[in-house]
Design a protein around this motif. Sequence first.
Motif, PDB file in Angstrom:
ATOM      1  N   ILE A   1       0.809  -1.078   0.043  1.00  0.00           N
ATOM      2  CA  ILE A   1       0.022  -0.152   0.106  1.00  0.00           C
ATOM      3  C   ILE A   1       0.891   1.167  -0.108  1.00  0.00           C
ATOM      4  O   ILE A   1       0.286   2.375  -0.129  1.00  0.00           O
ATOM      5  CB  ILE A   1      -1.072  -0.041   1.121  1.00  0.00           C
ATOM      6  N   GLU A   2       2.141   1.249   0.306  1.00  0.00           N
ATOM      7  CA  GLU A   2       3.249   2.237   0.000  1.00  0.00           C
ATOM      8  C   GLU A   2       2.752   3.487   0.836  1.00  0.00           C
ATOM      9  O   GLU A   2       2.364   4.455   0.279  1.00  0.00           O
ATOM     10  CB  GLU A   2       3.382   2.440  -1.503  1.00  0.00           C
ATOM     11  N   PRO A   3       2.720   3.389   2.252  1.00  0.00           N
ATOM     12  CA  PRO A   3       2.393   4.812   2.925  1.00  0.00           C
ATOM     13  C   PRO A   3       3.313   5.752   2.985  1.00  0.00           C
ATOM     14  O   PRO A   3       4.002   6.029   3.980  1.00  0.00           O
ATOM     15  CB  PRO A   3       2.133   4.104   4.215  1.00  0.00           C
ATOM     16  N   TYR A   4       3.426   6.560   1.971  1.00  0.00           N
ATOM     17  CA  TYR A   4       4.713   7.500   1.677  1.00  0.00           C
ATOM     18  C   TYR A   4       4.379   8.652   2.462  1.00  0.00           C
ATOM     19  O   TYR A   4       5.181   9.081   3.261  1.00  0.00           O
ATOM     20  CB  TYR A   4       4.881   8.005   0.281  1.00  0.00           C
ATOM     21  N   LYS A   5       3.052   9.286   2.689  1.00  0.00           N
ATOM     22  CA  LYS A   5       2.991  10.371   3.532  1.00  0.00           C
ATOM     23  C   LYS A   5       1.314  10.555   3.797  1.00  0.00           C
ATOM     24  O   LYS A   5       0.461  10.258   2.625  1.00  0.00           O
ATOM     25  CB  LYS A   5       3.362  11.470   3.134  1.00  0.00           C
ATOM     26  N   GLY A   6       0.921  11.079   4.978  1.00  0.00           N
ATOM     27  CA  GLY A   6      -0.432  11.216   5.134  1.00  0.00           C
ATOM     28  C   GLY A   6      -0.734  10.906   6.349  1.00  0.00           C
ATOM     29  O   GLY A   6      -0.053  10.337   7.428  1.00  0.00           O
ATOM     30  N   LYS A   7      -1.903  10.463   6.833  1.00  0.00           N
ATOM     31  CA  LYS A   7      -2.486   9.917   7.890  1.00  0.00           C
ATOM     32  C   LYS A   7      -2.735   8.391   7.942  1.00  0.00           C
ATOM     33  O   LYS A   7      -3.254   7.731   7.012  1.00  0.00           O
ATOM     34  CB  LYS A   7      -4.043  10.110   8.296  1.00  0.00           C
TER      35      LYS A   7
ATOM     36  N   GLU B   1      11.637   5.290   5.911  1.00  0.00           N
ATOM     37  CA  GLU B   1      13.374   5.408   6.042  1.00  0.00           C
ATOM     38  C   GLU B   1      13.873   4.600   5.057  1.00  0.00           C
ATOM     39  O   GLU B   1      14.593   5.026   4.352  1.00  0.00           O
ATOM     40  CB  GLU B   1      13.507   4.523   7.345  1.00  0.00           C
ATOM     41  N   ASN B   2      13.227   3.359   4.588  1.00  0.00           N
ATOM     42  CA  ASN B   2      14.059   2.714   3.635  1.00  0.00           C
ATOM     43  C   ASN B   2      13.904   3.390   2.130  1.00  0.00           C
ATOM     44  O   ASN B   2      14.725   3.113   1.168  1.00  0.00           O
ATOM     45  CB  ASN B   2      13.262   1.189   3.433  1.00  0.00           C
ATOM     46  N   HIS B   3      12.831   4.242   2.072  1.00  0.00           N
ATOM     47  CA  HIS B   3      12.606   4.710   0.771  1.00  0.00           C
ATOM     48  C   HIS B   3      12.941   6.266   1.006  1.00  0.00           C
ATOM     49  O   HIS B   3      12.706   6.973  -0.028  1.00  0.00           O
ATOM     50  CB  HIS B   3      10.962   4.703   0.214  1.00  0.00           C
ATOM     51  N   LYS B   4      13.753   6.459   2.025  1.00  0.00           N
ATOM     52  CA  LYS B   4      14.527   7.824   2.096  1.00  0.00           C
ATOM     53  C   LYS B   4      13.298   8.928   2.323  1.00  0.00           C
ATOM     54  O   LYS B   4      13.769  10.174   1.529  1.00  0.00           O
ATOM     55  CB  LYS B   4      15.683   8.133   0.967  1.00  0.00           C
ATOM     56  N   GLY B   5      12.312   8.598   2.717  1.00  0.00           N
ATOM     57  CA  GLY B   5      11.207   9.704   3.016  1.00  0.00           C
ATOM     58  C   GLY B   5      11.443  10.312   4.312  1.00  0.00           C
ATOM     59  O   GLY B   5      12.330  10.357   4.785  1.00  0.00           O
ATOM     60  N   ASN B   6      10.468  11.199   4.482  1.00  0.00           N
ATOM     61  CA  ASN B   6      10.473  12.081   5.636  1.00  0.00           C
ATOM     62  C   ASN B   6       9.223  11.473   6.751  1.00  0.00           C
ATOM     63  O   ASN B   6       8.125  11.509   6.205  1.00  0.00           O
ATOM     64  CB  ASN B   6      10.144  13.479   5.298  1.00  0.00           C
ATOM     65  N   LYS B   7       9.874  11.069   7.960  1.00  0.00           N
ATOM     66  CA  LYS B   7       9.037  10.547   8.906  1.00  0.00           C
ATOM     67  C   LYS B   7       7.942  11.552   9.374  1.00  0.00           C
ATOM     68  O   LYS B   7       6.753  11.277   9.819  1.00  0.00           O
ATOM     69  CB  LYS B   7       9.557   9.776   9.945  1.00  0.00           C
TER      70      LYS B   7
ATOM     71  N   ALA C   1      -8.430   8.467   7.016  1.00  0.00           N
ATOM     72  CA  ALA C   1      -7.255   8.005   6.919  1.00  0.00           C
ATOM     73  C   ALA C   1      -6.752   8.150   5.251  1.00  0.00           C
ATOM     74  O   ALA C   1      -7.384   7.436   4.429  1.00  0.00           O
ATOM     75  CB  ALA C   1      -6.860   6.913   7.689  1.00  0.00           C
ATOM     76  N   ASP C   2      -5.322   8.177   5.081  1.00  0.00           N
ATOM     77  CA  ASP C   2      -4.923   8.060   3.917  1.00  0.00           C
ATOM     78  C   ASP C   2      -4.469   6.553   3.538  1.00  0.00           C
ATOM     79  O   ASP C   2      -4.318   5.991   2.617  1.00  0.00           O
ATOM     80  CB  ASP C   2      -3.639   8.756   3.435  1.00  0.00           C
ATOM     81  N   TYR C   3      -4.122   5.811   4.775  1.00  0.00           N
ATOM     82  CA  TYR C   3      -3.834   4.501   4.776  1.00  0.00           C
ATOM     83  C   TYR C   3      -4.328   3.996   5.994  1.00  0.00           C
ATOM     84  O   TYR C   3      -4.136   4.529   6.832  1.00  0.00           O
ATOM     85  CB  TYR C   3      -2.299   4.189   4.940  1.00  0.00           C
ATOM     86  N   ILE C   4      -4.845   2.585   5.823  1.00  0.00           N
ATOM     87  CA  ILE C   4      -5.120   1.827   6.968  1.00  0.00           C
ATOM     88  C   ILE C   4      -4.613   0.477   6.584  1.00  0.00           C
ATOM     89  O   ILE C   4      -4.359  -0.289   5.884  1.00  0.00           O
ATOM     90  CB  ILE C   4      -6.867   1.589   7.038  1.00  0.00           C
TER      91      ILE C   4
ATOM     92  N   GLN D   1       3.170  11.330  -7.284  1.00  0.00           N
ATOM     93  CA  GLN D   1       4.438  11.869  -7.119  1.00  0.00           C
ATOM     94  C   GLN D   1       4.792  11.002  -5.779  1.00  0.00           C
ATOM     95  O   GLN D   1       4.366  11.215  -4.799  1.00  0.00           O
ATOM     96  CB  GLN D   1       4.594  13.310  -6.986  1.00  0.00           C
ATOM     97  N   VAL D   2       5.956  10.163  -6.113  1.00  0.00           N
ATOM     98  CA  VAL D   2       6.486   9.736  -4.733  1.00  0.00           C
ATOM     99  C   VAL D   2       7.762  10.069  -4.693  1.00  0.00           C
ATOM    100  O   VAL D   2       8.562  10.605  -5.466  1.00  0.00           O
ATOM    101  CB  VAL D   2       6.500   7.908  -4.921  1.00  0.00           C
ATOM    102  N   ILE D   3       8.803   9.379  -3.418  1.00  0.00           N
ATOM    103  CA  ILE D   3       9.963  10.019  -3.131  1.00  0.00           C
ATOM    104  C   ILE D   3      10.883   9.912  -4.475  1.00  0.00           C
ATOM    105  O   ILE D   3      11.890  10.713  -4.858  1.00  0.00           O
ATOM    106  CB  ILE D   3      10.469   9.227  -1.909  1.00  0.00           C
ATOM    107  N   ASP D   4      10.877   8.540  -5.073  1.00  0.00           N
ATOM    108  CA  ASP D   4      11.814   8.268  -5.891  1.00  0.00           C
ATOM    109  C   ASP D   4      11.244   8.141  -7.496  1.00  0.00           C
ATOM    110  O   ASP D   4      11.682   7.390  -8.365  1.00  0.00           O
ATOM    111  CB  ASP D   4      12.206   7.059  -5.628  1.00  0.00           C
ATOM    112  N   GLY D   5      10.273   8.779  -7.488  1.00  0.00           N
ATOM    113  CA  GLY D   5       9.743   9.250  -9.013  1.00  0.00           C
ATOM    114  C   GLY D   5       8.354   9.527  -8.916  1.00  0.00           C
ATOM    115  O   GLY D   5       7.645  10.047  -8.075  1.00  0.00           O
TER     116      GLY D   5
END
Length: 519
Positions: free
Chosen positions: A189-195, A215-221, A270-273, A386-390
């Motif tokens: 489900i790739e929870p990059y950002k949101g709730k 962290e593994n995808h070099k995002g911002n916690k 929520a954006d991700y559950i 738009q995700v962290i790596d593309g």
Amino acid sequence: MAKASSSKSTEEILWDSANKLRGSVEPSEYKHVVLSLIFLKFANDKFLKRRDELTKEGKEAFLEIPEFYQAENVFYLPEESRWTFIIENAKQEDITLKVDSALKTIERTNKSLEGALPDNYFSRLGLDQSKFSALLDTVNNIDTLKDESQDIVGRVYEYFLSKFAIAEGKGKGEFYTPKSIVNLIAEMIEPYKGKIYDPSCGSGGMFVQSLKFIENHKGNKKDISIYGQELTNTTFKLAKMNLAIRGISSNLGMKAADTFGDDQHKDLKADYIMANPPFNLKDWRAENELTDDPRWAGYKVPPKSNANYAWILNMISKLSQNGVAGFILANGALSGSGDEYEIRKQILENDLVEAIVILPRAMFYSTDISVTLWILNRNKKAHNVQVIDGEKHYRDRQHEVLFMDLRQKGEPFEKKYIQFSKEDIQTITTTYHNWQQEAWKENYENIPEFCYAASLEEIRKKDYSLVPSKYIEFVNRDESLDYADQMRTLQTDLQSLFEQEAELKQQVQNVFKELGYEL
């Protein structure tokens, strides 16, 4: 003191030490003992490190001001709650009272820990004094900051939660979802950002893994907000402690509470559950209770005999416009009849189901029933993200469902369990994401016994059953067997066994003959 075997990891040494509490404390209790002590030691090590930094900066005047620690995400520890104080008094008869006092003081001094730590817990257990002192010595030898890149405390926490779940066996250990399953959900489900929301968060493992995904995808916690709810008070505290020890801020509600009867996040979108709710929970409401709850609006009321569809509708009600949910349920939910059938039919007609994934058996420590990973998605239309790596280019997947069968995946774990390897997770998630993308015709294909992309029309023809084996092609291996070839192999094996038997018989006869007792 004898040196510990160098072949054992820190986790194993600590586990051996904790196991010595058996007999004086129930296994269901001593996880709280051990994990609370690890928390105290880690909080102390971080506190001392920050204190040393302040001293080196010439700020000795601020050493006893909590804000100078909390600003760096470090808990301020008054004198009586420091590990050094605990160890100095480890042999005293009232050591358990002092540990209780230390935990209470830390909680009172640091608002973010409010309601997280055990309250007057140790003094009520009647712990064996010598065994408890030995455990304190073991914890004392752990340098929790030795290699911060290794996250040793997180590792110990995770190791202990899984070991406790295994030790507690069937019917217990519900607080823990096996790590490889949580990894799989996060990667899908790739929870990059949101709730992020978990309505039955247990020890908070879903949240920990979401942050590891970032962290593994070099995002911002900081791009992630965490919301959860847990029914059991001790597990609620365990979750808060588990998250606090990793520096993860969260909103788990005001108290431990029933998600259905006392929803702590009524207005949440929520954006991700991510969730692993209790399987097949019975009598989750009284006969006439919650019948007009807004969470079931547009659907039949979930039957009181089984909460599976109440969990599903609770999650659907909290999904944002582009929200995605990944959760585990018992297989029975795939084909239940009556009101469950009506709800499932409506969910499918509302085009919310994205994927149904059957998991191998023996993955859970608390049960061996077959379970399924459901992926729901509110936006299956073509769109770019738009995700962290593309950038991801999602195709239009309306009125389609991907079925996957993972029962032939996995590797042995702890002798009698199965877990996904990194390669398994890579294969599964690549297949799933390829199917979602615009270039799916080049990168995805239905594979017998693994995956099949079904249309809603096909599902209607199967009367809204979501059992994957009704869609994924089955390979009849018996048909492809060469009978003559199989018989020749069997013939060779038996000839070899007969020859070995004859040789052994001759050897025994020779031995008895030499002894003067010819057979």
